[in-house]
Design a protein around this motif. Structure first.
Motif, mmCIF file in Angstrom:
data_model
loop_
_atom_site.group_PDB
_atom_site.id
_atom_site.type_symbol
_atom_site.label_atom_id
_atom_site.label_comp_id
_atom_site.label_asym_id
_atom_site.label_seq_id
_atom_site.Cartn_x
_atom_site.Cartn_y
_atom_site.Cartn_z
ATOM 1 N N VAL A 144 8.437 6.468 4.169
ATOM 2 C CA VAL A 144 8.253 5.129 4.740
ATOM 3 C C VAL A 144 7.716 4.182 3.681
ATOM 4 C CG1 VAL A 144 7.023 3.746 6.452
ATOM 5 C CG2 VAL A 144 7.849 6.024 7.070
ATOM 6 N N ILE A 145 8.376 3.043 3.556
ATOM 7 C CA ILE A 145 7.857 1.929 2.763
ATOM 8 C C ILE A 145 7.483 0.833 3.741
ATOM 9 C CG2 ILE A 145 8.359 0.180 1.025
ATOM 10 C CD1 ILE A 145 10.389 2.149 -0.173
ATOM 11 N N GLN A 146 6.228 0.468 3.755
ATOM 12 C CA GLN A 146 5.730 -0.518 4.699
ATOM 13 C C GLN A 146 5.277 -1.752 3.923
ATOM 14 O OE1 GLN A 146 2.406 0.934 6.950
ATOM 15 N NE2 GLN A 146 1.928 -1.046 7.858
ATOM 16 N N LEU A 147 5.991 -2.874 4.108
ATOM 17 C CA LEU A 147 5.580 -4.139 3.506
ATOM 18 C C LEU A 147 4.658 -4.823 4.494
ATOM 19 C CD1 LEU A 147 8.966 -5.460 2.040
ATOM 20 C CD2 LEU A 147 7.314 -3.906 1.024
ATOM 21 N N ASP A 148 3.377 -4.909 4.142
ATOM 22 C CA ASP A 148 2.390 -5.298 5.148
ATOM 23 C C ASP A 148 1.078 -5.674 4.475
ATOM 24 O OD1 ASP A 148 0.941 -5.565 7.550
ATOM 25 O OD2 ASP A 148 1.913 -3.813 8.442
ATOM 26 N N THR A 149 0.378 -6.610 5.077
ATOM 27 C CA THR A 149 -0.979 -6.931 4.636
ATOM 28 C C THR A 149 -1.956 -5.877 5.118
ATOM 29 O OG1 THR A 149 -0.558 -9.311 4.580
ATOM 30 C CG2 THR A 149 -2.843 -8.640 4.895
ATOM 31 N N HIS A 150 -1.583 -5.150 6.168
ATOM 32 C CA HIS A 150 -2.492 -4.215 6.835
ATOM 33 C C HIS A 150 -1.973 -2.784 6.775
ATOM 34 C CE1 HIS A 150 -2.599 -8.225 8.775
ATOM 35 N NE2 HIS A 150 -3.901 -8.058 8.657
ATOM 36 N N LEU A 151 -2.884 -1.849 6.873
ATOM 37 C CA LEU A 151 -2.521 -0.438 6.887
ATOM 38 C C LEU A 151 -1.937 -0.001 8.222
ATOM 39 C CD1 LEU A 151 -5.612 0.875 4.935
ATOM 40 C CD2 LEU A 151 -3.238 1.224 4.234
ATOM 41 N N ASP A 152 -2.287 -0.718 9.287
ATOM 42 C CA ASP A 152 -1.777 -0.403 10.633
ATOM 43 C C ASP A 152 -2.004 1.063 10.992
ATOM 44 O OD1 ASP A 152 -1.028 -2.993 10.814
ATOM 45 O OD2 ASP A 152 1.128 -2.645 10.859
ATOM 46 N N ALA A 153 -3.222 1.519 10.749
ATOM 47 C CA ALA A 153 -3.544 2.928 10.986
ATOM 48 C C ALA A 153 -4.834 3.086 11.778
ATOM 49 C CB ALA A 153 -3.652 3.659 9.646
ATOM 50 N N PHE A 190 -8.753 -7.659 4.774
ATOM 51 C CA PHE A 190 -8.066 -7.530 6.053
ATOM 52 C C PHE A 190 -7.885 -6.087 6.529
ATOM 53 C CE2 PHE A 190 -6.585 -11.235 3.647
ATOM 54 C CZ PHE A 190 -7.177 -12.222 4.421
ATOM 55 N N ASN A 191 -8.546 -5.139 5.866
ATOM 56 C CA ASN A 191 -8.504 -3.746 6.282
ATOM 57 C C ASN A 191 -9.921 -3.183 6.293
ATOM 58 O OD1 ASN A 191 -5.448 -2.785 6.313
ATOM 59 N ND2 ASN A 191 -5.687 -4.149 4.556
ATOM 60 N N SER A 192 -10.254 -2.505 7.369
ATOM 61 C CA SER A 192 -11.619 -1.991 7.507
ATOM 62 C C SER A 192 -11.854 -0.796 6.586
ATOM 63 C CB SER A 192 -11.861 -1.553 8.956
ATOM 64 O OG SER A 192 -11.100 -0.385 9.247
ATOM 65 N N PRO A 193 -13.125 -0.536 6.219
ATOM 66 C CA PRO A 193 -13.426 0.663 5.418
ATOM 67 C C PRO A 193 -12.958 1.947 6.095
ATOM 68 C CG PRO A 193 -15.316 -0.815 5.503
ATOM 69 C CD PRO A 193 -14.310 -1.365 6.462
ATOM 70 N N GLU A 194 -13.012 1.984 7.436
ATOM 71 C CA GLU A 194 -12.578 3.176 8.161
ATOM 72 C C GLU A 194 -11.075 3.414 7.981
ATOM 73 O OE1 GLU A 194 -16.338 1.727 9.689
ATOM 74 O OE2 GLU A 194 -14.387 0.706 9.491
ATOM 75 N N MET A 195 -10.283 2.336 8.041
ATOM 76 C CA MET A 195 -8.842 2.494 7.858
ATOM 77 C C MET A 195 -8.512 2.900 6.428
ATOM 78 S SD MET A 195 -6.233 0.084 9.961
ATOM 79 C CE MET A 195 -7.034 -1.492 9.933
ATOM 80 N N ILE A 196 -9.210 2.323 5.471
ATOM 81 C CA ILE A 196 -8.971 2.670 4.068
ATOM 82 C C ILE A 196 -9.333 4.136 3.823
ATOM 83 C CG2 ILE A 196 -9.694 2.213 1.683
ATOM 84 C CD1 ILE A 196 -10.095 -0.751 2.617
ATOM 85 N N HIS A 197 -10.442 4.570 4.414
ATOM 86 C CA HIS A 197 -10.842 5.975 4.296
ATOM 87 C C HIS A 197 -9.780 6.884 4.912
ATOM 88 C CE1 HIS A 197 -13.331 9.582 4.282
ATOM 89 N NE2 HIS A 197 -13.046 9.737 5.564
ATOM 90 N N TYR A 198 -9.270 6.514 6.090
ATOM 91 C CA TYR A 198 -8.236 7.308 6.754
ATOM 92 C C TYR A 198 -6.988 7.393 5.871
ATOM 93 C CZ TYR A 198 -4.504 8.505 10.035
ATOM 94 O OH TYR A 198 -3.410 9.096 10.638
ATOM 95 N N ALA A 199 -6.574 6.252 5.294
ATOM 96 C CA ALA A 199 -5.381 6.228 4.452
ATOM 97 C C ALA A 199 -5.551 7.151 3.249
ATOM 98 C CB ALA A 199 -5.089 4.808 3.999
ATOM 99 N N ARG A 200 -6.713 7.094 2.630
ATOM 100 C CA ARG A 200 -6.968 7.970 1.478
ATOM 101 C C ARG A 200 -6.975 9.435 1.891
ATOM 102 N NH1 ARG A 200 -11.701 4.058 -0.901
ATOM 103 N NH2 ARG A 200 -10.364 2.773 -2.248
ATOM 104 N N GLU A 201 -7.560 9.696 3.035
ATOM 105 C CA GLU A 201 -7.641 11.062 3.553
ATOM 106 C C GLU A 201 -6.249 11.635 3.810
ATOM 107 O OE1 GLU A 201 -10.813 12.833 6.613
ATOM 108 O OE2 GLU A 201 -9.283 11.599 7.590
ATOM 109 N N GLN A 202 -5.346 10.776 4.286
ATOM 110 C CA GLN A 202 -3.990 11.207 4.627
ATOM 111 C C GLN A 202 -3.037 11.173 3.425
ATOM 112 O OE1 GLN A 202 -3.095 12.513 7.553
ATOM 113 N NE2 GLN A 202 -5.187 12.247 8.288
#
Length: 323
Positions: A144-153, A190-202
């Motif tokens: 998946v390539i997601q063009l987005d300002t947000h992680l949406d996760a 525009f992305n919370s620390p929790e979402m960034i942590h989740y993205a890195r974790e995944q």
């Protein structure tokens, strides 16, 4: 499964976009290079209100020609067919999401040699579409390539069924692995620390605009596609129009300062179109929470769509030249 779109053009020959793209049900697979369909699901507004963008997208076609002057290619060499909109439920969004999933699966099976393009609608439809494609090809690894300002996760258990959790949904369901997701367009606050942590974790690849602009758009996109082609069997691209800077998409609900320029978006989707591994794309989340879509945003979205098709045509021309 599909209904006729609200906006239809008289079927006639010509070079206009509204003449070149045919609107018909159940075309023969051998007669189609690119399938276009709409999904009217919208979480941005009241539950009973349908997404505006698929209608506005089609209505704007008469403003465009099939010839790309910059690249000197006539897109009429490709057979593009609009088969209408997914029949969704007026109030039950879970039924609507299931209908979009079933439609994506059906098209992926029936038109295996064609590219599919979904026009939305809400970003939730990306998860629906990808689930349908995975149903059609359960053994395929999907990138998946997601063009987005947000992680949406965001965590669905916390927010419920919502437009900004498609990536979390897909990973949780095992449809896509985090390491096969590339998010392009991240920037700012525009992305919370929790979402960034989740993205890195995944293992999600987070490519910021600052990084891409520093390294160069072409180099970044080509390297990303090269890596995905090595790792997966098919690639899905989701273009969330809130990736655009707010000056280019002023009424898009989540558009922000400092996002992609229209010119950058056009370059990116053209490069994506040049890679045959990208079999599916969507353009989503243009709908304002209130009022009507502005024509500037609609035309930017249509141009991005045509740039993607330009990339496909350039790739075809390159392959023929090599033979």
């Amino acid at each position: 499964m599909f209904i006729q779109p609200e906006w239809q053009w008289k079927q006639e020959n010509g070079s206009g976009m509204h003449q070149w793209i045919k609107q018909k049900e159940n075309p023969q697979p051998s007669d189609v290079d690119i399938i276009v369909y709409g999904a009217l699901l919208s979480y941005a507004s009241e539950s009973s209100k349908k997404a505006q963008y698929p209608h506005a997208f089609r209505k704007a076609w008469s403003s465009f020609q099939s010839y790309n002057l910059d690249e000197q290619v006539d897109l009429r060499a490709l057979a593009v067919v609009d088969i209408g909109d997914v029949a969704i439920h007026t109030t039950d969004k879970m039924i609507s999401e299931s209908a979009i999933e079933a439609a994506a699966e059906s098209l992926s099976v029936a038109y295996q040699k064609s590219f599919t393009c979904l026009i939305g609608g809400d970003h939730a439809i990306t998860a629906c579409s990808l689930r349908g494609i995975k149903n059609a090809f359960p053994q395929d690894r999907i990138g998946v390539i997601q063009l987005d300002t947000h992680l949406d996760a965001r965590n669905q258990e916390e927010i419920g069924l919502a437009m900004d959790s498609p990536i979390q949904q897909l990973i949780a369901a095992g449809v896509v692995e985090g390491k096969h997701i590339y998010n392009v367009g991240l920037h700012g606050f525009f992305n919370s620390p929790e979402m960034i942590h989740y993205a890195r974790e995944q293992g999600i690849h987070m490519i910021t605009l600052k990084q891409m602009r520093r390294d160069g758009i072409q180099l970044t996109i080509r390297e990303m596609l090269r890596q995905l082609m090595f790792e997966v069997d098919r690639i899905y691209v989701s273009v969330d129009l809130d990736a655009l800077d707010i000056t280019f998409a002023p009424e898009v609900p989540a558009a922000t300062p400092g996002g992609l320029t229209a010119y950058e978006l056009f370059d990116i989707v053209k490069l994506i179109g040049e890679n045959e591994g990208v079999r599916h794309i969507d353009f989503v989340y243009a709908d304002p929470k209130e009022g009507e879509l502005r024509i500037e945003t609609v035309k930017t979205g249509v141009t991005a769509f045509l740039q993607w098709i330009t990339g496909i045509q350039l790739d075809h021309r390159h392959r023929i030249a090599k033979k």
